[in-house]
Design a protein around this motif. Sequence first.
Motif, PDB file in Angstrom:
ATOM      1  N   THR A 149      11.694 -27.870  68.919  1.00  0.00           N
ATOM      2  CA  THR A 149      10.404 -28.064  68.274  1.00  0.00           C
ATOM      3  C   THR A 149       9.459 -26.988  68.781  1.00  0.00           C
ATOM      4  OG1 THR A 149       9.496 -29.511  70.000  1.00  0.00           O
ATOM      5  CG2 THR A 149      10.763 -30.573  68.219  1.00  0.00           C
ATOM      6  N   ALA A 150       8.347 -26.806  68.068  1.00  0.00           N
ATOM      7  CA  ALA A 150       7.354 -25.837  68.515  1.00  0.00           C
ATOM      8  C   ALA A 150       6.747 -26.270  69.849  1.00  0.00           C
ATOM      9  CB  ALA A 150       6.262 -25.683  67.451  1.00  0.00           C
ATOM     10  N   LYS A 151       6.526 -27.579  70.021  1.00  0.00           N
ATOM     11  CA  LYS A 151       5.972 -28.069  71.284  1.00  0.00           C
ATOM     12  C   LYS A 151       6.934 -27.817  72.435  1.00  0.00           C
ATOM     13  CE  LYS A 151       2.821 -31.686  69.614  1.00  0.00           C
ATOM     14  NZ  LYS A 151       2.528 -33.147  69.616  1.00  0.00           N
ATOM     15  N   ALA A 152       8.223 -28.045  72.202  1.00  0.00           N
ATOM     16  CA  ALA A 152       9.215 -27.805  73.242  1.00  0.00           C
ATOM     17  C   ALA A 152       9.274 -26.324  73.603  1.00  0.00           C
ATOM     18  CB  ALA A 152      10.588 -28.290  72.790  1.00  0.00           C
ATOM     19  N   ALA A 153       9.109 -25.462  72.603  1.00  0.00           N
ATOM     20  CA  ALA A 153       9.103 -24.021  72.861  1.00  0.00           C
ATOM     21  C   ALA A 153       7.910 -23.627  73.716  1.00  0.00           C
ATOM     22  CB  ALA A 153       9.091 -23.253  71.547  1.00  0.00           C
ATOM     23  N   ALA A 154       6.747 -24.224  73.434  1.00  0.00           N
ATOM     24  CA  ALA A 154       5.550 -23.918  74.220  1.00  0.00           C
ATOM     25  C   ALA A 154       5.726 -24.348  75.673  1.00  0.00           C
ATOM     26  CB  ALA A 154       4.331 -24.608  73.610  1.00  0.00           C
ATOM     27  N   THR A 155       6.327 -25.499  75.871  1.00  0.00           N
ATOM     28  CA  THR A 155       6.564 -25.993  77.230  1.00  0.00           C
ATOM     29  C   THR A 155       7.580 -25.145  77.969  1.00  0.00           C
ATOM     30  OG1 THR A 155       6.079 -28.257  76.504  1.00  0.00           O
ATOM     31  CG2 THR A 155       7.255 -28.010  78.580  1.00  0.00           C
ATOM     32  N   ALA A 156       8.575 -24.633  77.245  1.00  0.00           N
ATOM     33  CA  ALA A 156       9.663 -23.891  77.871  1.00  0.00           C
ATOM     34  C   ALA A 156       9.338 -22.430  78.143  1.00  0.00           C
ATOM     35  CB  ALA A 156      10.916 -23.971  76.994  1.00  0.00           C
ATOM     36  N   MET A 157       8.225 -21.937  77.598  1.00  0.00           N
ATOM     37  CA  MET A 157       7.883 -20.532  77.815  1.00  0.00           C
ATOM     38  C   MET A 157       7.735 -20.265  79.306  1.00  0.00           C
ATOM     39  SD  MET A 157       7.848 -18.802  75.039  1.00  0.00           S
ATOM     40  CE  MET A 157       6.968 -17.344  75.572  1.00  0.00           C
ATOM     41  N   PRO A 158       8.442 -19.262  79.852  1.00  0.00           N
ATOM     42  CA  PRO A 158       8.406 -19.027  81.299  1.00  0.00           C
ATOM     43  C   PRO A 158       7.050 -18.540  81.770  1.00  0.00           C
ATOM     44  CG  PRO A 158       9.596 -17.278  80.181  1.00  0.00           C
ATOM     45  CD  PRO A 158       9.314 -18.323  79.152  1.00  0.00           C
ATOM     46  N   ARG A 217      -0.365 -26.422  63.170  1.00  0.00           N
ATOM     47  CA  ARG A 217      -1.195 -26.439  64.379  1.00  0.00           C
ATOM     48  C   ARG A 217      -0.575 -25.518  65.417  1.00  0.00           C
ATOM     49  NH1 ARG A 217      -4.460 -31.488  66.918  1.00  0.00           N
ATOM     50  NH2 ARG A 217      -5.584 -30.299  68.504  1.00  0.00           N
ATOM     51  N   LEU A 218      -1.389 -24.687  66.051  1.00  0.00           N
ATOM     52  CA  LEU A 218      -0.909 -23.785  67.090  1.00  0.00           C
ATOM     53  C   LEU A 218      -0.835 -24.529  68.415  1.00  0.00           C
ATOM     54  CD1 LEU A 218      -2.968 -20.572  66.178  1.00  0.00           C
ATOM     55  CD2 LEU A 218      -0.683 -21.235  65.400  1.00  0.00           C
ATOM     56  N   ILE A 219       0.217 -24.268  69.174  1.00  0.00           N
ATOM     57  CA  ILE A 219       0.463 -24.974  70.432  1.00  0.00           C
ATOM     58  C   ILE A 219       0.291 -23.998  71.588  1.00  0.00           C
ATOM     59  CG2 ILE A 219       2.060 -26.439  71.700  1.00  0.00           C
ATOM     60  CD1 ILE A 219       1.262 -27.521  68.962  1.00  0.00           C
ATOM     61  N   GLY A 220      -0.573 -24.341  72.531  1.00  0.00           N
ATOM     62  CA  GLY A 220      -0.816 -23.483  73.685  1.00  0.00           C
ATOM     63  C   GLY A 220       0.355 -23.472  74.650  1.00  0.00           C
ATOM     64  N   THR A 221       0.525 -22.362  75.368  1.00  0.00           N
ATOM     65  CA  THR A 221       1.567 -22.220  76.379  1.00  0.00           C
ATOM     66  C   THR A 221       0.928 -22.108  77.756  1.00  0.00           C
ATOM     67  OG1 THR A 221       1.585 -19.793  76.299  1.00  0.00           O
ATOM     68  CG2 THR A 221       2.978 -20.964  74.696  1.00  0.00           C
ATOM     69  N   PRO A 222       1.695 -22.253  78.813  1.00  0.00           N
ATOM     70  CA  PRO A 222       1.125 -22.152  80.168  1.00  0.00           C
ATOM     71  C   PRO A 222       0.502 -20.793  80.458  1.00  0.00           C
ATOM     72  CG  PRO A 222       3.275 -23.216  80.247  1.00  0.00           C
ATOM     73  CD  PRO A 222       3.107 -22.712  78.849  1.00  0.00           C
ATOM     74  N   THR A 223       0.954 -19.745  79.767  1.00  0.00           N
ATOM     75  CA  THR A 223       0.435 -18.399  80.048  1.00  0.00           C
ATOM     76  C   THR A 223      -0.614 -17.943  79.050  1.00  0.00           C
ATOM     77  OG1 THR A 223       2.312 -17.464  78.836  1.00  0.00           O
ATOM     78  CG2 THR A 223       2.529 -17.668  81.228  1.00  0.00           C
TER      79      THR A 223
END
Length: 317
Positions: A149-158, A217-223
């Motif tokens: 999912t897009a949310k899972a991708a955002a969470t997984a971004m290193p 909806r755009l999903i923010g990443t940790p970076t």
Amino acid sequence: MRTILVLSVCFCLLGGVSALAQTGETARVTAANAVIRAEPRANAVVLTTVKTGTTMEVRAIEGDWVKIAMFITNVRIEAYILKRSVAIEKIDKPAAAAAPASRGTAAPASRDAVVAKFGMSALVESGAKPSGLTPTMARVVPMAARADTAKAAATAMPIGPPSALPTTPSAAVTYVWLIDRVTADARVMPEARPTIVVRYDEAPGISPDDFAPAIVRLIGTPTGPRVMSAMRGRVDSPSRVVADWNVERDLKQEIVRSSMELTARGLVKIKPDVDLEPGEYAVVMRPTGNKNFAGSNVLSATEDGRVFGIAWVFVRK
């Protein structure tokens, strides 16, 4: 530590391995043969060499190194070159010529004009004064982590150095479309359910029947970058010419339930069925399922790749 390639979905004219930045600064090579490395250190992996006069987009200056963006065999990468090997030059942006007004009609202000990119545009119907959304292009990053999912991708971004990709060409990876930043001048949408007119009948190299607009909806990443889309594919997808990728099934986005009205071929009105919550959104193009795609087209800088990468970003507060 290895650096993954960053696939850009922006349209550029390529000359060898050089690519001019549209804004900001360029690095012009002054050495006879300069080495491009994956990381800012002398023993980092060598990606390629460039000749005197090659120009590259400057992304940052880090001590003795310049972080640049360039193309290698149609793949956009971010890499490093020694600062002493280049001359940093500013790019002067030419003033845009004013379009002549039709007889008896005042020319619209530039910020309210319909902004087209690659034969595609998005116009917000807002009262008596419709206005265009500004298009931006996403970049595509392959990552080893599985994300469905897009949310899972955002969470997984290193957060730190990315994990190395598998070496087997058929191995599965996740391709993530990223919007680097939502600019301060992004449209703030006052309406909870805006009506947006998307036109794409003049997009070169594609059939309007193969795509339709969507609000995501755009999903923010940790970076910091925002995830627009994510899709599982193969390591060698960028070079595959076999049209066997079911993108309509595999492309994951946080889609806002909306109603669409097809007013003409390649001309669609789209409106959310529910009030938009505060957040960052984008109008994007999705495949209709009429055909499968080749990875070399989906992840390219032309035709299908431009359609998958375009986004009209707006904010709801």
